[in-house]
Write an enzyme that holds these catalytic residues in place. Structure first.
Site, PDB file in Angstrom:
ATOM      1  N   GLY A 252       0.992  -1.448  -0.335  1.00  0.00           N
ATOM      2  CA  GLY A 252       0.095   0.065  -0.006  1.00  0.00           C
ATOM      3  C   GLY A 252       0.997   1.163  -0.146  1.00  0.00           C
ATOM      4  N   ASP A 253       1.977   1.290   0.441  1.00  0.00           N
ATOM      5  CA  ASP A 253       2.705   2.496   0.806  1.00  0.00           C
ATOM      6  C   ASP A 253       3.614   2.504  -0.690  1.00  0.00           C
ATOM      7  OD1 ASP A 253       2.139   2.397   3.442  1.00  0.00           O
ATOM      8  OD2 ASP A 253       3.986   1.242   3.884  1.00  0.00           O
TER       9      ASP A 253
END
Ligand code: ADP
Length: 309
Positions: A252-253
């Site tokens: 997600g990052d």
């Protein structure tokens, strides 16, 4: 220039053990200690992408010094010093499982909270896009991201917010809107108090709720199922191929890094969504969290489909 904000970073310590024995001594030889926190993962992936990146947030004590010392040189350091100690987060890797011990992190007093907000204002100069990731340290008000977004909007900067729970709720209920939010389905479900599945019509209905009014982009990451996105009044589904996954932590990052890079380079919707997903997938193919191997980028890029739905 992209600025990444990590308000409660950590030193991530990993202890690989063949067997984890409770209530006795476990000895470990292969210890790794790295600067951690979601925003630092974003910064590292942007650095892998060769974007110009500055990292900020709050650091203190010997752990804070360690963190600054171990930031890659090509990431500019604009961290703000606080009196408390930067936290340790310990992951014990054993028998295919991961047991984590996460410290809360330092408490910030009101002077430090105000001090960081002022610091943030003064480092925005040649920044185009700001990413804000992760939890707030103890002592920061729940609407602190709203405060940073207000400052960013005043200076005409684009913002990508990746947080959950009450910190996200406070932003959605506030007057100052980020350019992008990137929840996963779990975070959406927690926010709305309802199950969120993969049905596209249901996802559309969810993102049309008044709570999301005024946010230009909502990008819902769906793990191995790609992503669902709303840009203005247009909806997209990103279909991704099946890949061999090594470690999806930090994907997600990595996606946030792709979104920020797309915004910083004024890419069109198709290009931005493709880049964001390819980077998420590349992170999932690596052992190291918040790292991508760019030599596999083009091959994956051509296998993604972004379709309007
Ligand atoms: P988060 O880490 O915030 O929960 P996701 O797990 O949805 O985010 O991952 C972000 C993106 O990374 C996804 O949209 C997808 O493109 C990619 N990704 C994550 N996990 C996988 C996986 N198992 N297989 C393929 N791609 C993945």
């Amino acid at each position: 220039m992209i600025l990444t904000v990590t308000l409660n970073p950590s030193i991530d310590i990993s202890y690989p053990l063949e067997e984890f024995k409770l209530d006795t001594v476990n000895r470990v030889s292969d210890v790794s200690k790295t600067p951690g926190g979601k925003g630092l993962n974003v910064a590292r992936v942007l650095n892998d992408l060769k974007e110009s990146v500055t990292a900020t947030g709050c650091v203190g004590g010997e752990n804070g010094e360690f963190l600054l010392h171990h930031l890659p040189e090509s990431i500019q350091n604009r961290f703000y010093k606080i009196s408390g100690d930067t936290r340790n987060c310990i992951a014990i890797l054993h028998e295919g499982k991961q047991t984590e011990i996460l410290e809360h992190g330092p408490f910030l007093d009101q002077d430090e909270v105000d001090g960081f907000a002022n610091h943030f204002k003064y480092i925005l100069g040649d920044v185009d896009v700001i990413t804000m990731s992760g939890s707030l340290p103890v002592g920061m008000p729940v609407d602190f991201y709203q405060h940073l977004i207000r400052i960013s909007n005043t200076f005409g900067k684009k913002t990508v917010l990746d947080c959950s729970g009450n910190a996200l709720k406070a932003v959605l209920e506030g007057d100052d809107k980020p350019t992008v939010i990137k929840p996963n389905t779990e975070e959406l479900a927690q926010l709305l108090g309802q199950d969120v599945g993969l049905n596209l019509e249901e996802l559309k209905a969810v993102l049309k709720q008044p709570l999301f009014d005024g946010i230009e982009w909502i990008i819902v990451s769906l793990g191995a199922d790609g992503a669902f996105a709303k840009h203005g009044s247009t909806f997209y589904k990103v279909d991704i191929p099946k890949i061999e996954v090594v470690n999806p932590v930090g994907s997600g990052d990595s996606t946030v890094a792709g979104i920020a890079s797309g915004l910083a380079n004024d890419e069109d919707d198709q290009a931005l969504l493709t880049k964001a997903n390819v980077l998420g997938m590349l992170n999932a193919q690596e052992k190291t969290t918040g790292h991508v191997n760019m030599s596999n980028y083009n091959e994956l890029y051509d296998r993604l489909i972004v379709r309007e739905v």
